[in-house]
Design a protein around this motif. Structure first.
Motif, PDB file in Angstrom:
ATOM      1  N   GLN A  48      -7.137   0.322  17.288  1.00  0.00           N
ATOM      2  CA  GLN A  48      -7.609   0.294  15.915  1.00  0.00           C
ATOM      3  C   GLN A  48      -8.524   1.501  15.710  1.00  0.00           C
ATOM      4  OE1 GLN A  48      -9.258  -3.411  14.599  1.00  0.00           O
ATOM      5  NE2 GLN A  48      -9.404  -2.754  12.473  1.00  0.00           N
ATOM      6  N   VAL A  49      -8.094   2.405  14.836  1.00  0.00           N
ATOM      7  CA  VAL A  49      -8.804   3.664  14.608  1.00  0.00           C
ATOM      8  C   VAL A  49      -8.987   3.848  13.105  1.00  0.00           C
ATOM      9  CG1 VAL A  49      -8.822   6.143  15.017  1.00  0.00           C
ATOM     10  CG2 VAL A  49      -7.683   4.643  16.656  1.00  0.00           C
ATOM     11  N   CYS A  50     -10.224   3.776  12.646  1.00  0.00           N
ATOM     12  CA  CYS A  50     -10.532   3.969  11.219  1.00  0.00           C
ATOM     13  C   CYS A  50      -9.686   3.068  10.327  1.00  0.00           C
ATOM     14  CB  CYS A  50     -10.347   5.430  10.824  1.00  0.00           C
ATOM     15  SG  CYS A  50     -11.455   6.580  11.669  1.00  0.00           S
ATOM     16  N   GLY A  51      -9.426   1.859  10.778  1.00  0.00           N
ATOM     17  CA  GLY A  51      -8.661   0.907  10.000  1.00  0.00           C
ATOM     18  C   GLY A  51      -7.156   0.991  10.196  1.00  0.00           C
ATOM     19  N   LEU A  52      -6.683   1.994  10.930  1.00  0.00           N
ATOM     20  CA  LEU A  52      -5.271   2.111  11.273  1.00  0.00           C
ATOM     21  C   LEU A  52      -5.003   1.424  12.606  1.00  0.00           C
ATOM     22  CD1 LEU A  52      -4.754   5.944  10.597  1.00  0.00           C
ATOM     23  CD2 LEU A  52      -4.483   4.057   8.969  1.00  0.00           C
ATOM     24  N   PHE A  53      -3.740   1.084  12.829  1.00  0.00           N
ATOM     25  CA  PHE A  53      -3.321   0.575  14.132  1.00  0.00           C
ATOM     26  C   PHE A  53      -2.352   1.597  14.722  1.00  0.00           C
ATOM     27  CE2 PHE A  53      -4.703  -3.114  11.777  1.00  0.00           C
ATOM     28  CZ  PHE A  53      -5.488  -3.784  12.706  1.00  0.00           C
ATOM     29  N   VAL A  54      -2.802   2.266  15.783  1.00  0.00           N
ATOM     30  CA  VAL A  54      -2.082   3.411  16.339  1.00  0.00           C
ATOM     31  C   VAL A  54      -1.596   3.070  17.744  1.00  0.00           C
ATOM     32  CG1 VAL A  54      -2.181   5.864  16.870  1.00  0.00           C
ATOM     33  CG2 VAL A  54      -3.600   4.940  15.014  1.00  0.00           C
ATOM     34  N   THR A  55      -0.290   3.218  17.949  1.00  0.00           N
ATOM     35  CA  THR A  55       0.293   2.973  19.268  1.00  0.00           C
ATOM     36  C   THR A  55       0.920   4.245  19.797  1.00  0.00           C
ATOM     37  OG1 THR A  55       0.836   0.706  18.562  1.00  0.00           O
ATOM     38  CG2 THR A  55       1.835   1.496  20.612  1.00  0.00           C
ATOM     39  N   PRO A  56       0.345   4.846  20.843  1.00  0.00           N
ATOM     40  CA  PRO A  56       0.950   6.032  21.452  1.00  0.00           C
ATOM     41  C   PRO A  56       2.008   5.631  22.491  1.00  0.00           C
ATOM     42  CG  PRO A  56      -1.457   5.953  21.758  1.00  0.00           C
ATOM     43  CD  PRO A  56      -0.992   4.589  21.385  1.00  0.00           C
ATOM     44  N   TYR A  57       3.066   6.415  22.545  1.00  0.00           N
ATOM     45  CA  TYR A  57       4.095   6.264  23.569  1.00  0.00           C
ATOM     46  C   TYR A  57       4.183   7.576  24.353  1.00  0.00           C
ATOM     47  CZ  TYR A  57       5.793   2.008  21.293  1.00  0.00           C
ATOM     48  OH  TYR A  57       5.891   0.747  20.770  1.00  0.00           O
ATOM     49  N   PRO A  58       4.437   7.508  25.657  1.00  0.00           N
ATOM     50  CA  PRO A  58       4.554   8.756  26.423  1.00  0.00           C
ATOM     51  C   PRO A  58       5.709   9.605  25.904  1.00  0.00           C
ATOM     52  CG  PRO A  58       4.451   6.831  27.871  1.00  0.00           C
ATOM     53  CD  PRO A  58       4.646   6.313  26.492  1.00  0.00           C
ATOM     54  N   ALA A  59       5.521  10.910  25.923  1.00  0.00           N
ATOM     55  CA  ALA A  59       6.572  11.846  25.510  1.00  0.00           C
ATOM     56  C   ALA A  59       6.989  12.707  26.701  1.00  0.00           C
ATOM     57  CB  ALA A  59       6.082  12.731  24.363  1.00  0.00           C
ATOM     58  N   MET A 102       0.842  -1.199   0.000  1.00  0.00           N
ATOM     59  CA  MET A 102       0.000   0.000   0.000  1.00  0.00           C
ATOM     60  C   MET A 102       0.873   1.243   0.000  1.00  0.00           C
ATOM     61  SD  MET A 102      -2.805   1.305   2.805  1.00  0.00           S
ATOM     62  CE  MET A 102      -3.919  -0.070   2.532  1.00  0.00           C
ATOM     63  N   LYS A 103       0.602   2.175  -0.905  1.00  0.00           N
ATOM     64  CA  LYS A 103       1.345   3.427  -0.950  1.00  0.00           C
ATOM     65  C   LYS A 103       0.697   4.443  -0.018  1.00  0.00           C
ATOM     66  CE  LYS A 103       0.977   6.328  -4.412  1.00  0.00           C
ATOM     67  NZ  LYS A 103       1.081   6.935  -5.753  1.00  0.00           N
ATOM     68  N   ALA A 104       1.545   5.227   0.644  1.00  0.00           N
ATOM     69  CA  ALA A 104       1.072   6.326   1.481  1.00  0.00           C
ATOM     70  C   ALA A 104       1.734   7.609   1.016  1.00  0.00           C
ATOM     71  CB  ALA A 104       1.395   6.062   2.949  1.00  0.00           C
ATOM     72  N   ASP A 150       0.409   2.299  11.966  1.00  0.00           N
ATOM     73  CA  ASP A 150       0.473   1.262  10.937  1.00  0.00           C
ATOM     74  C   ASP A 150      -0.652   1.525   9.944  1.00  0.00           C
ATOM     75  OD1 ASP A 150       0.292  -1.047   9.366  1.00  0.00           O
ATOM     76  OD2 ASP A 150       0.875  -2.375  10.998  1.00  0.00           O
ATOM     77  N   CYS A 151      -0.274   1.928   8.736  1.00  0.00           N
ATOM     78  CA  CYS A 151      -1.244   2.243   7.679  1.00  0.00           C
ATOM     79  C   CYS A 151      -1.244   1.104   6.661  1.00  0.00           C
ATOM     80  CB  CYS A 151      -0.880   3.539   6.967  1.00  0.00           C
ATOM     81  SG  CYS A 151      -0.412   4.908   8.019  1.00  0.00           S
ATOM     82  N   GLY A 152      -1.853   0.004   6.980  1.00  0.00           N
ATOM     83  CA  GLY A 152      -1.913  -1.095   6.038  1.00  0.00           C
ATOM     84  C   GLY A 152      -0.550  -1.634   5.673  1.00  0.00           C
ATOM     85  N   GLY A 153       0.361  -1.664   6.633  1.00  0.00           N
ATOM     86  CA  GLY A 153       1.695  -2.199   6.384  1.00  0.00           C
ATOM     87  C   GLY A 153       2.771  -1.143   6.266  1.00  0.00           C
ATOM     88  N   LYS A 154       2.403   0.088   5.992  1.00  0.00           N
ATOM     89  CA  LYS A 154       3.355   1.196   6.004  1.00  0.00           C
ATOM     90  C   LYS A 154       3.349   1.818   7.400  1.00  0.00           C
ATOM     91  CE  LYS A 154       4.551   1.259   1.588  1.00  0.00           C
ATOM     92  NZ  LYS A 154       5.943   1.042   1.133  1.00  0.00           N
ATOM     93  N   LEU A 177      -0.510  15.636   6.772  1.00  0.00           N
ATOM     94  CA  LEU A 177      -1.628  14.963   6.117  1.00  0.00           C
ATOM     95  C   LEU A 177      -1.131  13.679   5.455  1.00  0.00           C
ATOM     96  CD1 LEU A 177      -4.673  15.712   5.666  1.00  0.00           C
ATOM     97  CD2 LEU A 177      -3.998  16.420   3.364  1.00  0.00           C
ATOM     98  N   VAL A 178      -1.853  12.581   5.689  1.00  0.00           N
ATOM     99  CA  VAL A 178      -1.483  11.288   5.111  1.00  0.00           C
ATOM    100  C   VAL A 178      -2.648  10.737   4.301  1.00  0.00           C
ATOM    101  CG1 VAL A 178      -0.640   8.954   5.582  1.00  0.00           C
ATOM    102  CG2 VAL A 178       0.028  10.847   7.092  1.00  0.00           C
ATOM    103  N   ASP A 179      -2.347  10.353   3.068  1.00  0.00           N
ATOM    104  CA  ASP A 179      -3.341   9.737   2.195  1.00  0.00           C
ATOM    105  C   ASP A 179      -2.957   8.293   1.924  1.00  0.00           C
ATOM    106  OD1 ASP A 179      -5.348  11.818   1.219  1.00  0.00           O
ATOM    107  OD2 ASP A 179      -3.456  12.871   0.873  1.00  0.00           O
ATOM    108  N   ILE A 180      -3.875   7.380   2.217  1.00  0.00           N
ATOM    109  CA  ILE A 180      -3.761   5.988   1.832  1.00  0.00           C
ATOM    110  C   ILE A 180      -5.072   5.621   1.146  1.00  0.00           C
ATOM    111  CG2 ILE A 180      -2.151   5.393   3.697  1.00  0.00           C
ATOM    112  CD1 ILE A 180      -4.517   4.153   5.199  1.00  0.00           C
ATOM    113  N   PRO A 181      -5.116   4.530   0.408  1.00  0.00           N
ATOM    114  CA  PRO A 181      -6.370   4.179  -0.270  1.00  0.00           C
ATOM    115  C   PRO A 181      -7.550   4.121   0.706  1.00  0.00           C
ATOM    116  CG  PRO A 181      -4.584   2.839  -1.123  1.00  0.00           C
ATOM    117  CD  PRO A 181      -4.015   3.608   0.044  1.00  0.00           C
TER     118      PRO A 181
END
Length: 246
Positions: A132-143, A1-3, A157-161, A25-29
């Motif tokens: 899992q958010v809108c098909g993405l896999f999002v992992t937050p880390y403390p800053a 998948m291209k991003a 994780d945007c479909g492998g990217k 801004l990130v665009d994926i299919p």
């Protein structure tokens, strides 16, 4: 998948160098999402000819004006002139919904009576957990940033990217985890020599660059000193409107 990654805004909190505040801004299919949405983001999107109603999701690293204060204006226009119909999801650290309501009430008193006619969803993400958010896999880390902002860095994780972003904050033991194997690591780099508390600055990046095992590294959130010395830096630095495909 291209991003496709567009740096709508790549500046610091104070518009150094005439730059817009953070909005990536990130665009994926099938999905367009923004990482952070600073106060100047609507202006920056308009300059690029991008309709804010095309954004499906906003991911927030923390609640500071230069990373989140454009959202009340986005919501107001979505309910008025833009007449948004498609759903919008806003995901961020704990207390995101309440803190954005406080921002709304401070910036646009009386806006609380406006009710969106489009589905609006808030998600508050715990650190060290993959959401899992809108098909993405999002992992937050403390800053390591101002604690009142509930600061995080994000690994997406945007479909492998894999796109990672430090948000604002000094180096922590989790910084290499954000970068590990990422297709693109977006890294705050506020100052060139001067140490600034709660921010990542170039001496740290230079000295620990070997720990960032990402395929591409881009520096953003450049302050005046960093802008004046960017020609001395071998790493790629973001500019407003810059586009990267991964």
């Amino acid at each position: 998948m291209k991003a496709t990654v567009t740096f709508v805004g790549s500046g610091d909190a104070f518009g150094s160098g005439g730059r817009f505040q953070t909005c990536i801004l990130v665009d994926i299919p099938g999905l367009r999402f923004a990482i952070d949405f600073g106060a100047s983001s609507l202006i920056a999107l308009n300059k690029l000819g991008i309709r804010h109603t095309s954004i499906d999701l906003i991911l927030l690293t923390h609640i500071h004006a230069d990373h989140s204060a454009g959202i009340p204006q986005l919501l107001a226009d979505s309910m008025l002139g833009a007449r948004r119909e498609k759903p919008l999801t806003i995901a961020g650290p704990r207390d995101t919904e309440a803190r954005l309501a406080e921002t709304r009430d401070a910036l646009m008193p009386g806006m609380h009576v406006m009710k969106p006619k489009f589905p609006l969803t808030y998600i508050e993400m715990e650190t060290y957990k993959t959401h899992q958010v809108c098909g993405l896999f999002v992992t937050p880390y403390p800053a390591d940033h101002t604690k009142e902002t509930n600061p995080t860095g994000l690994r997406i994780d945007c479909g492998g990217k894999i796109i990672s972003y430090t948000g604002d904050g000094d180096w922590t033991d989790d910084t290499p985890k954000l970068a590990d194997g990422a297709d693109l690591m977006i890294c705050e780099c506020y100052f060139y020599e001067k140490p600034i508390r709660f921010h990542l600055n170039y001496p740290t990046i230079r000295d620990r660059r070997h720990e960032l095992k990402a395929k591409q590294l881009v520096l953003t959130h450049l302050g005046p000193e960093m802008l004046a010395n960017r020609h001395r830096v071998p790493e790629r630095c973001a500019d407003d409107g810059m586009v990267i495909e991964i």
